[in-house]
Scaffold this motif. Structure first.
Motif, PDB file in Angstrom:
ATOM      1  N   UNK A   1       9.728  20.973  11.139  1.00 43.67           N
ATOM      2  CA  UNK A   1       9.221  20.898  12.263  1.00 43.67           C
ATOM      3  C   UNK A   1       8.464  19.476  12.393  1.00 43.67           C
ATOM      4  N   UNK A   2       8.192  18.757  11.576  1.00 44.08           N
ATOM      5  CA  UNK A   2       7.374  17.456  11.700  1.00 44.08           C
ATOM      6  C   UNK A   2       7.635  16.544  10.626  1.00 44.08           C
ATOM      7  N   UNK A   3       7.595  15.283  11.153  1.00 43.88           N
ATOM      8  CA  UNK A   3       7.700  14.085  10.304  1.00 43.88           C
ATOM      9  C   UNK A   3       6.664  13.354  10.491  1.00 43.88           C
ATOM     10  N   UNK A   4       5.611  12.806   9.488  1.00 41.99           N
ATOM     11  CA  UNK A   4       4.460  12.047   9.774  1.00 41.99           C
ATOM     12  C   UNK A   4       4.717  10.987   8.521  1.00 41.99           C
ATOM     13  N   UNK A   5       4.146   9.839   8.805  1.00 40.28           N
ATOM     14  CA  UNK A   5       4.111   8.733   7.602  1.00 40.28           C
ATOM     15  C   UNK A   5       3.040   8.056   7.921  1.00 40.28           C
ATOM     16  N   UNK A   6       2.309   7.694   6.669  1.00 41.88           N
ATOM     17  CA  UNK A   6       1.070   7.217   6.555  1.00 41.88           C
ATOM     18  C   UNK A   6       0.964   5.709   5.995  1.00 41.88           C
ATOM     19  N   UNK A   7       1.027   4.717   6.702  1.00 39.66           N
ATOM     20  CA  UNK A   7       1.058   3.221   6.372  1.00 39.66           C
ATOM     21  C   UNK A   7       2.606   2.856   6.291  1.00 39.66           C
ATOM     22  N   UNK A   8       3.008   1.457   6.422  1.00 38.52           N
ATOM     23  CA  UNK A   8       4.210   1.028   6.284  1.00 38.52           C
ATOM     24  C   UNK A   8       4.785   0.138   5.684  1.00 38.52           C
TER      25      UNK A   8
ATOM     26  N   UNK B   1       9.933  -0.467   4.031  1.00 39.50           N
ATOM     27  CA  UNK B   1       9.687   0.532   4.971  1.00 39.50           C
ATOM     28  C   UNK B   1      11.098   0.993   5.381  1.00 39.50           C
ATOM     29  N   UNK B   2      12.143   0.215   5.404  1.00 36.86           N
ATOM     30  CA  UNK B   2      13.480   0.445   5.738  1.00 36.86           C
ATOM     31  C   UNK B   2      14.052   1.763   4.593  1.00 36.86           C
ATOM     32  N   UNK B   3      13.543   1.294   3.382  1.00 36.95           N
ATOM     33  CA  UNK B   3      14.154   2.458   2.320  1.00 36.95           C
ATOM     34  C   UNK B   3      13.222   3.629   2.506  1.00 36.95           C
ATOM     35  N   UNK B   4      12.119   3.624   2.799  1.00 34.49           N
ATOM     36  CA  UNK B   4      11.633   4.715   2.978  1.00 34.49           C
ATOM     37  C   UNK B   4      11.797   5.553   4.252  1.00 34.49           C
ATOM     38  N   UNK B   5      12.085   4.939   5.347  1.00 38.42           N
ATOM     39  CA  UNK B   5      12.483   5.477   6.445  1.00 38.42           C
ATOM     40  C   UNK B   5      14.009   6.171   6.268  1.00 38.42           C
TER      41      UNK B   5
ATOM     42  N   UNK C   1       4.796  10.927  13.958  1.00 37.44           N
ATOM     43  CA  UNK C   1       3.561  10.008  14.074  1.00 37.44           C
ATOM     44  C   UNK C   1       3.441   9.133  12.752  1.00 37.44           C
ATOM     45  N   UNK C   2       3.255   7.913  13.288  1.00 31.85           N
ATOM     46  CA  UNK C   2       2.899   6.984  11.946  1.00 31.85           C
ATOM     47  C   UNK C   2       1.532   6.524  11.954  1.00 31.85           C
ATOM     48  N   UNK C   3       0.676   6.549  11.063  1.00 29.29           N
ATOM     49  CA  UNK C   3      -0.450   5.991  10.842  1.00 29.29           C
ATOM     50  C   UNK C   3      -0.490   4.478  10.218  1.00 29.29           C
ATOM     51  N   UNK C   4      -1.551   3.898  10.538  1.00 30.41           N
ATOM     52  CA  UNK C   4      -1.960   2.707   9.738  1.00 30.41           C
ATOM     53  C   UNK C   4      -3.402   2.943   9.376  1.00 30.41           C
ATOM     54  N   UNK C   5      -3.501   3.113   8.039  1.00 31.11           N
ATOM     55  CA  UNK C   5      -4.984   3.353   7.383  1.00 31.11           C
ATOM     56  C   UNK C   5      -5.798   2.127   7.923  1.00 31.11           C
ATOM     57  N   UNK C   6      -5.420   0.943   7.883  1.00 32.91           N
ATOM     58  CA  UNK C   6      -6.352  -0.339   8.385  1.00 32.91           C
ATOM     59  C   UNK C   6      -4.889  -1.311   8.717  1.00 32.91           C
ATOM     60  N   UNK C   7      -5.562  -2.691   9.031  1.00 34.52           N
ATOM     61  CA  UNK C   7      -4.746  -3.661   9.398  1.00 34.52           C
ATOM     62  C   UNK C   7      -4.132  -4.524   8.430  1.00 34.52           C
ATOM     63  N   UNK C   8      -4.248  -4.385   7.097  1.00 33.09           N
ATOM     64  CA  UNK C   8      -4.000  -5.345   6.133  1.00 33.09           C
ATOM     65  C   UNK C   8      -2.325  -5.454   6.024  1.00 33.09           C
TER      66      UNK C   8
ATOM     67  N   UNK D   1       0.659  -1.241  -0.011  1.00 33.21           N
ATOM     68  CA  UNK D   1       0.178   0.075   0.004  1.00 33.21           C
ATOM     69  C   UNK D   1       1.020   1.304   0.022  1.00 33.21           C
ATOM     70  N   UNK D   2       0.481   2.220  -0.810  1.00 34.38           N
ATOM     71  CA  UNK D   2       1.292   3.373  -1.131  1.00 34.38           C
ATOM     72  C   UNK D   2       1.346   4.193   0.297  1.00 34.38           C
ATOM     73  N   UNK D   3       2.657   4.515   0.612  1.00 37.71           N
ATOM     74  CA  UNK D   3       3.003   5.292   1.770  1.00 37.71           C
ATOM     75  C   UNK D   3       2.917   6.666   1.685  1.00 37.71           C
TER      76      UNK D   3
END
Ligand SMILES: [Zn+2]
Length: 321
Positions: free
Chosen positions: A74-81, A87-91, A104-111, A65-67
Motif C-alpha cells: 500500500x505504501x512506499x516511504x523513504x527516509x533520507x537520500x 540514491x539511484x541504487x536505493x530507488x 513520501x520522502x523525508x529529509x531528517x536534516x539538511x546535510x 547517512x543511512x536511508x
C-alpha cells in the motif's frame, strides 16, 4: 504481497545485494594511499545493502547517512537520500516498488549526505517532507560550497509534527528543537516500532555538531533522554552513522551512550573554561576519557577538536558578556 512472498523477495534482494557488492568490489581500483573523505569517494566504492528490520520497514546503506524505508503493497516511504549514485541504487532496488511512485520522502536534516539524492527521488515521489528550517539551511550550506544548482528542496514543511497513515502503517515525523542541526526530525514507523533518528545518534563515533547550522548540544542531550524514556522499550532505532563495530541500527542503550558522550563533552569543556584555559588549548585533547568506543582508528582524522570547539562556543554564548 503476502509476508512469505515478501520474505522470498527480500532474500532474493539480499542475494542481489551481495552480488552487487562483490561486483563493485571487483571493479574497485586498488585503494589510494591516503584515505579520501567520504564525500569524495567514487560510486564504485559504495557497497550497498537493503536490510529488512521489522514489519516492512528496513534500512539501506550505501554512502552517506543511512536511508530508512517502508515498503508495503500500500505504501512506499523513504527516509533520507544520501548521494545521487546510491540514491539511484536505493530507488531501483526498493522492495515492492515496481512502477509505483514513492509516497513520501523525508529529509531528517539538511546535510549533503542526507539530501544530495533528492534530485533522484523527486521525479519518482509524491512529496519530500522536512522540518521548516531544512530548505534554508540547505540553501545556505550550498551557497557556501557553490553547489546551489545541485539542490532539490523539500516541498512539504512542518513545524512540530507531521503524521500520516501510509497503508497499514502510521508514520510520524517530529521536531524536538535544535540538536545536531537547527532542523532535525525523528521519523517513527509506529506499528513496526522502528525509529529513524537521523544524525541524533552517531553510534560510537565523535559526531558532527553543526553549530553554524543551528546545533544545540544541551537540547540534544535532552532529546535523547526524552526519546529513551518515551519511545517503546523494544523499539529498533536507525542511526545516520555508526562505527564498523556497532553499526547503524540498535536499541535504547545506544541513545543513552550518545547522551552520555554529549553530556560529558559539555562537562569537560565547562571545567576547562573554569580553569581558565583558552579555546585553542581546550581543542587539543586527543580523546575524551570514558568513551573508548568513540576513538577513531589510528591515522584516522578525529572530529573531537571540532566537538570541543562547538561545546566551548555554546557554553560561552550562554554567558553574559
Ligand atoms: Zn548530519
Amino acid at each position: 504481497m503476502n509476508r512469505r512472498a515478501f520474505l522470498v523477495r527480500s532474500s532474493a534482494l539480499a542475494a542481489a545485494s551481495v552480488l552487487l557488492r562483490s561486483k563493485m568490489f571487483a571493479q574497485t581500483p586498488p585503494p589510494a594511499p591516503a584515505p579520501a573523505p567520504a564525500a569524495a569517494q567514487s560510486s564504485a566504492s559504495a557497497a550497498t545493502e537493503f536490510r529488512p528490520l521489522r514489519r516492512n520497514v528496513g534500512l539501506f546503506t550505501g554512502r552517506g547517512g543511512t536511508i530508512g524505508w517502508l515498503a508495503s503493497r500500500e505504501a512506499l516511504v523513504v527516509v533520507d537520500t544520501q548521494f545521487p549514485d546510491t540514491a539511484a541504487l536505493c530507488l531501483a532496488g526498493l522492495p515492492e516498488r515496481g512502477p509505483r511512485r514513492v509516497d513520501v520522502v523525508f529529509n531528517t536534516h539538511h546535510h549533503a549526505d542526507h539530501t544530495s539524492g533528492n534530485p533522484v527521488f523527486k521525479p519518482a515521489s509524491q512529496t519530500i517532507v522536512a522540518h521548516r528550517n531544512v530548505p534554508k539551511l540547505q540553501l545556505r550550506a550550498a551557497e557556501q560550497k557553490d553547489t546551489t544548482w545541485q539542490q532539490v528542496f523539500a516541498d512539504t514543511l512542518f513545524d512540530d509534527v507531521w503524521r500520516r497513515d501510509c497503508g497499514d502503517e502510521i508514520v510520524t515525523a517530529r521536531h524536538y528543537g535544535p540538536a545536531h542541526t537547527g532542523g532535525d526530525a525523528i521519523i517513527a514507523f509506529e506499528r513496526a516500532n522502528v525509529i529513524h533518528l537521523g544524525d541524533l545518534v552517531f553510534n560510537r563515533m565523535y559526531p558532527v555538531i553543526d553549530r553554524p547550522g543551528g546545533a544545540n548540544i544541551r537540547n540534544w542531550v535532552k532529546i535523547l533522554e526524552q526519546g529513551a524514556r518515551e519511545f517503546p522499550a523494544d523499539a529498533i532505532y536507525v542511526y545516520g552513522h555508526g562505527n564498523a563495530r556497532f553499526g547503524v541500527s540498535g536499541a535504547r542503550a545506544d541513545l543513552l551512550v550518545m547522551r552520555d558522550y554529549l553530556a560529558a563533552l559539555l562537562a569537560h569543556v565547562e571545567k576547562e573554561i573554569a580553569a581558565g584555559k583558552p579555546r585553542a588549548e581546550i581543542r587539543q585533547l586527543a580523546n575524551l576519557p570514558g568513551f573508548p568506543d568513540f576513538f577513531p582508528a589510528p591515522g584516522q582524522s578525529s572530529r573531537l577538536p571540532a566537538n570541543l570547539e562547538a561545546a566551548y562556543d555554546e557554553l560561552l554564548a550562554k554567558k553574559p558578556a
